[in-house]
Design an enzyme around this catalytic site. Structure first.
Site, PDB file in Angstrom:
ATOM      1  N   ASP A 202       0.784  -1.512   0.024  1.00 52.15           N
ATOM      2  CA  ASP A 202       0.411  -0.281   0.094  1.00 52.15           C
ATOM      3  C   ASP A 202       0.834   1.432   0.047  1.00 52.15           C
ATOM      4  O   ASP A 202       0.286   2.010  -0.613  1.00 52.15           O
ATOM      5  CB  ASP A 202      -0.782  -0.175   1.184  1.00 52.15           C
ATOM      6  CG  ASP A 202      -2.039   1.323   0.680  1.00 52.15           C
ATOM      7  OD1 ASP A 202      -2.457   0.849   1.007  1.00 52.15           O
ATOM      8  OD2 ASP A 202      -1.622   2.072   2.110  1.00 52.15           O
ATOM      9  N   LYS A 206       1.502   3.927  -2.931  1.00 50.28           N
ATOM     10  CA  LYS A 206       0.727   5.281  -2.086  1.00 50.28           C
ATOM     11  C   LYS A 206       2.748   6.114  -3.066  1.00 50.28           C
ATOM     12  O   LYS A 206       2.169   7.423  -3.477  1.00 50.28           O
ATOM     13  CB  LYS A 206       0.623   5.768  -0.778  1.00 50.28           C
ATOM     14  CG  LYS A 206      -0.537   5.422  -1.170  1.00 50.28           C
ATOM     15  CD  LYS A 206      -0.538   5.709   0.995  1.00 50.28           C
ATOM     16  CE  LYS A 206      -1.853   4.898   1.480  1.00 50.28           C
ATOM     17  NZ  LYS A 206      -1.971   4.986   2.934  1.00 50.28           N
TER      18      LYS A 206
HETATM   19  N1  HSE Z   1      -4.862   1.342   4.898  1.00 47.95           N
HETATM   20  C1  HSE Z   1      -4.091   2.389   4.664  1.00 47.95           C
HETATM   21  C2  HSE Z   1      -3.692   2.452   5.738  1.00 47.95           C
HETATM   22  C3  HSE Z   1      -5.524   3.157   4.062  1.00 47.95           C
HETATM   23  O1  HSE Z   1      -3.700   1.928   6.931  1.00 47.95           O
HETATM   24  O2  HSE Z   1      -2.544   4.028   5.919  1.00 47.95           O
HETATM   25  C4  HSE Z   1      -5.284   4.335   4.227  1.00 47.95           C
HETATM   26  O3  HSE Z   1      -5.094   4.516   2.723  1.00 47.95           O
END
Ligand code: HSE
Ligand code: NAP
Length: 427
Positions: A202, A206
């Site tokens: 994740d 980003k």
């Molecule tokens: N799953 C992501 C986090 C949510 O924990 O940052 C925000 O993008």
């Protein structure tokens, strides 16, 4: 007053947060926009489910994707479902039907961004995504507009609230990994598949979006070094603290002579460093522009209201009627990034070996490090045995990752090393 009709795909953590702020700040939004935002329809899996925010009679709730996409009265489609397949259908369908789109879906934009931005550009529609990086922190707008004239030297970010809250709970509250992850899931921070959070994917998604905005280049996920936090041992958190460090999952991109080096790794961060103090689900982005110098943004990186706030800012920007600016660059298709291999990164390092406590061990390890020009900054052998061995910890001066990996592989082969080295980078 003119109405702007919104079709909202997904009414979970972020969707309900968005609806709540729109309701609470309705008067304020009308004053700023001179228009009224109305959620006309909501797409969910289960329309019968009880929700934490109750929508008014103006909103139709449906599980029928086709009727959701075919509705004629929608101005802006907001995608807050997550995953790739259905969101891709929703976003492309909405753009082709002439709607503007807002999404919080970094996985979708990291993997399908080039084709989606090309389509949005051809159709002259907005595709906005402030909420997709660092939740409530306005980093997309900052890079796209406020810092548009700067060349960005580096970005160093804590970009995943779940990973940061797990590490904070393990460091500050003595929680074990599983309990800390469960807490983040109950708070609504984690992705539907939490391996995305804890394995660094994740944060890598980003980082790809930030690289596009900061450098105007598409950085392929396959060329990014990525390591998560699922293997972080509480013992290393404790040792790092004893040396004056905290362990943080950092996403970093740097420019070296026109080439980009980017990766996501758990790092030891000195306890006096400003990023070491970013705890819980909070995110932070430290960057340096050649005009502006250093800048740090800090705020809630996940959760219903912070993320809903970012989605709302995109809806208001598109509802204002100004021509959309999706990527911050003139080109519809950005070039592929010119990248530098992750193994060529130079940084300081932390290693922990479990070794037999016998003469010559430290000398042998130090010898291998010396042969590879890896200079030792500190070394400690703990007296407490771990099974048949004792922990030996090295902190190095700056050394290239490729040399360090080769040295560790050689040292792991010594008969006195009882378990393979634990290795972290030091910021
Ligand atoms: N799953 C992501 C986090 C949510 O924990 O940052 C925000 O993008
Ligand atoms: P969530 O709580 O799991 O909600 C997902 C919603 O989508 C639910 O309402 C669900 O319906 C609906 N849905 C799922 N699959 C569907 C399908 N096939 N068809 C129709 N509806 C479907 O997710 P979230 O946490 O709000 O996250 C949404 C997006 O925002 C994701 O892309 C995520 O990465 C991103 N994001 C989240 C946060 C955060 O803090 N949570 C922060 C930044 C970005 P039901 O309710 O009926 O199950």
């Amino acid at each position: 007053m003119e109405q702007v009709n919104i079709a909202l795909a997904g009414f979970g953590t972020v969707g309900t947060g968005l609806a709540r702020i729109m309701h609470e700040n309705g008067e304020w939004i009308r004053r700023r926009l001179g228009k009224e935002l109305v959620i006309r329809r909501v797409l969910v899996r289960n329309p019968e489910k009880e929700r934490s925010f109750v929508l008014g009679p103006e909103t139709e709730i449906t599980a029928d994707l086709d009727s959701f996409l075919l509705a004629q009265d929608t101005d802006i489609v907001v995608e807050l479902i997550g995953g790739i397949e259905t969101p891709l259908r929703i976003v492309t369908g909405a753009l082709r039907a002439g709607k503007h789109v807002v999404t919080a879906n970094k996985a979708l934009l990291a993997e399908k961004g080039p084709e989606l931005f090309r389509l949005a550009s051809e159709l002259q529609r907005g595709l906005y995504y402030e909420a997709s990086v660092a939740g409530g922190i306005p980093i997309v707008q900052t890079l796209k507009e406020s810092l548009a004239g700067n060349r960005i030297r580096h970005i160093t970010g804590i970009l995943n609230g779940t990973a940061n809250s797990i590490l904070s709970d393990m460091t500050n509250n003595g929680m074990d990994y599983a309990a800390a992850l469960g807490q983040a899931q109950r708070n609504g921070y984690a992705e539907a598949d939490p391996t995305m959070d804890v394995e660094g994917i994740d944060a890598a998604h980003k980082l790809i979006l930030l690289i596009r905005l900061a450098y105007g280049q598409d950085f392929p996920l396959a060329r990014m070094g990525i390591k998560g936090i699922s293997g972080v041992d509480p013992y290393d958190i404790e040792l790092a603290r004893a040396f004056g460090y905290r362990i943080k999952l950092l996403a970093i991109v740097k420019e070296h002579s026109g080439r980009l080096q980017a990766g996501v790794f758990p790092y030891l961060v000195g306890e006096d460093h400003i990023l070491a103090r970013v705890d819980g689900p909070f995110n932070s982005i430290l960057l340096e522009g050649n005009g502006v110098g250093p800048i740090m943004l800090y705020g809630q990186g996940a959760g219903d209201l912070p993320t809903g706030s970012a989605v709302l800012s995109d809806i208001m920007a598109l509802a204002s009627g100004k021509p959309p600016n999706n990527t911050g660059f003139v080109e519809a298709v950005l070039p592929e990034a010119s990248t530098l291999e992750p193994e060529l990164t130079t940084t300081r390092h932390y290693f922990r070996f479990t070794a037999l406590d016998r003469p010559g061990v430290l000398a042998a390890i130090a010898g291998v490090l010396g042969e590879r020009s890896i200079s030792i900054a500190q070394v400690v052998q703990k007296q407490h045995p771990v099974g048949r061995g004792v922990p030996v910890v090295f902190l190095t001066h700056t050394a290239q990752v490729r040399d360090v990996e080769a040295a560790l592989s050689q040292i792991n082969g010594f008969s006195f090393v009882l378990s393979p080295a634990v290795h972290y980078r030091i910021l």
